[in-house]
Design an enzyme around this catalytic site. Structure first.
Site, PDB file in Angstrom:
ATOM      1  N   PRO A   2       0.732  -1.170  -0.036  1.00 49.75           N
ATOM      2  CA  PRO A   2       0.081   0.037   0.144  1.00 49.75           C
ATOM      3  C   PRO A   2       0.871   1.309   0.152  1.00 49.75           C
ATOM      4  O   PRO A   2       1.672   1.347   0.698  1.00 49.75           O
ATOM      5  CB  PRO A   2      -0.680   0.016   1.202  1.00 49.75           C
ATOM      6  N   GLU A   3       0.483   2.144  -0.959  1.00 49.01           N
ATOM      7  CA  GLU A   3       1.151   3.481  -1.132  1.00 49.01           C
ATOM      8  C   GLU A   3       0.235   4.537  -0.249  1.00 49.01           C
ATOM      9  O   GLU A   3      -0.703   4.283   0.282  1.00 49.01           O
ATOM     10  CB  GLU A   3       1.463   3.601  -2.372  1.00 49.01           C
ATOM     11  N   LYS A  60       3.624   6.340   4.539  1.00 51.62           N
ATOM     12  CA  LYS A  60       3.121   5.047   4.424  1.00 51.62           C
ATOM     13  C   LYS A  60       2.662   4.387   5.940  1.00 51.62           C
ATOM     14  O   LYS A  60       2.195   3.100   5.931  1.00 51.62           O
ATOM     15  CB  LYS A  60       3.837   3.817   3.762  1.00 51.62           C
ATOM     16  N   HIS A  93      -4.057 -16.028   9.679  1.00 51.76           N
ATOM     17  CA  HIS A  93      -3.568 -14.884   9.042  1.00 51.76           C
ATOM     18  C   HIS A  93      -3.829 -13.615  10.148  1.00 51.76           C
ATOM     19  O   HIS A  93      -3.132 -12.585   9.681  1.00 51.76           O
ATOM     20  CB  HIS A  93      -3.771 -14.504   7.598  1.00 51.76           C
ATOM     21  N   ARG A 112       1.730 -12.002   4.564  1.00 48.01           N
ATOM     22  CA  ARG A 112       2.996 -12.263   4.359  1.00 48.01           C
ATOM     23  C   ARG A 112       3.590 -12.036   5.745  1.00 48.01           C
ATOM     24  O   ARG A 112       5.190 -12.309   5.931  1.00 48.01           O
ATOM     25  CB  ARG A 112       3.337 -11.109   3.440  1.00 48.01           C
ATOM     26  N   ARG A 264      13.392  -2.739  -9.660  1.00 51.84           N
ATOM     27  CA  ARG A 264      11.765  -2.349  -9.420  1.00 51.84           C
ATOM     28  C   ARG A 264      11.105  -2.529 -10.710  1.00 51.84           C
ATOM     29  O   ARG A 264      11.673  -2.007 -11.600  1.00 51.84           O
ATOM     30  CB  ARG A 264      11.422  -1.116  -8.771  1.00 51.84           C
TER      31      ARG A 264
END
Length: 276
Positions: A2-3, A60, A93, A112, A264
């Protein structure tokens, strides 16, 4: 990851869900998420009895402003917050559960397990990692085209890489750097210190415009992003280049290319963004 637009959207939706709620207890199932204090048990103990006064954002990072502490949370790749009733089932999770005095639960879910949480006394967070080395917010008065010119003039890195550096300006990631560079007509491999004053002014404006439009659209959902109410973002429908490899450019019809810049994946139009 997420940005800025996605994190800002999470901040806004989460504020409406949990502002004013008081934490009764904290269950930590994956201790590695807790980075400060060193002992997760201390983290849980300090948060018990704290009321969420407001939720802020720095780049962020989410900043939970409590009675006596500030919790700094980074979602990293897949972190998500959601408010649930205690009787609702969770899954493997869900790694941190904040149970509120009203019986609801704020659950942090992270497939993750890359997310982080730091706890500070109010005012300490700005001078300590992970926030202390961050550059200005894109909407801050100090983020001017003159500031951007000065920062870019000091590096011969590719402009894509320079803009991803959170010391330059916070909140930009792969999606919005690619989109802003396209709008400004700048090839992502152009050396940052070779941009003209005119180009930097255009790029500065497009960084701000792109981010604001993305915030207005609730962010971009290109993989699994949802806000704290379970809603997807819609800005992906307005992308010009990101995720558009081998699709025709909306401006000129040239097929969008994808290359690697600074490790990237990078999307651009070879005709609209010529390398200089």
């Amino acid at each position: 990851m997420p940005e800025l637009p996605e994190v800002e959207t999470v901040r806004r939706t989460l504020t409406g869900l949990v502002k004013g709620k008081t934490i009764k207890s904290v269950e930590i199932r994956w201790p590695n998420i807790i980075k400060r204090p060193a002992e997760p048990e201390e983290f849980a103990r300090k948060l018990a009895g704290e009321t969420i006064q407001s939720i802020g954002r720095r780049g962020k990072f989410l900043l939970f402003h409590l009675d006596h502490y500030v919790m700094v949370s980074h979602l990293r790749m897949e972190g998500k917050y959601g408010l649930h009733q205690a009787e609702e089932p969770d899954d493997k999770h869900v790694h941190v559960i904040f149970t509120m005095t009203d019986g609801t639960q704020l659950r942090y879910r992270d497939v993750r397990k890359f997310g982080t949480m730091h706890l500070f006394k109010p005012g300490e967070e700005a001078g300590e990692l992970p926030l202390s080395q961050l550059g200005p917010e894109p909407d801050a008065e100090e983020f001017t085209s003159a500031y951007l010119k000065d920062r870019l003039a000091k590096t011969n890195r590719a402009v894509k890489t320079a803009l991803l550096d959170q010391k330059t300006v916070v909140g930009l990631g792969n999606i919005y750097v690619d989109e802003a560079l396209f709008r400004a007509g700048v090839h992502p491999e152009t050396k940052a210190n070779q941009l003209s004053d005119k180009t930097i002014k255009t790029l500065h404006a497009e960084i701000k415009n792109t981010l604001q439009e993305a915030i207005d659209a609730g962010g971009s959902t290109v993989r699994s992003y949802i806000n704290s109410q379970g809603e997807i973002g819609m800005f992906q429908l307005q992308h010009f280049v990101y995720g558009k490899k081998d699709e025709p450019c909306k401006n000129c019809g040239t097929m969008i290319s994808k290359i690697v810049v600074g490790g990237r994946g990078t999307h651009f139009c070879a005709k609209c963004q010529t390398k200089k």
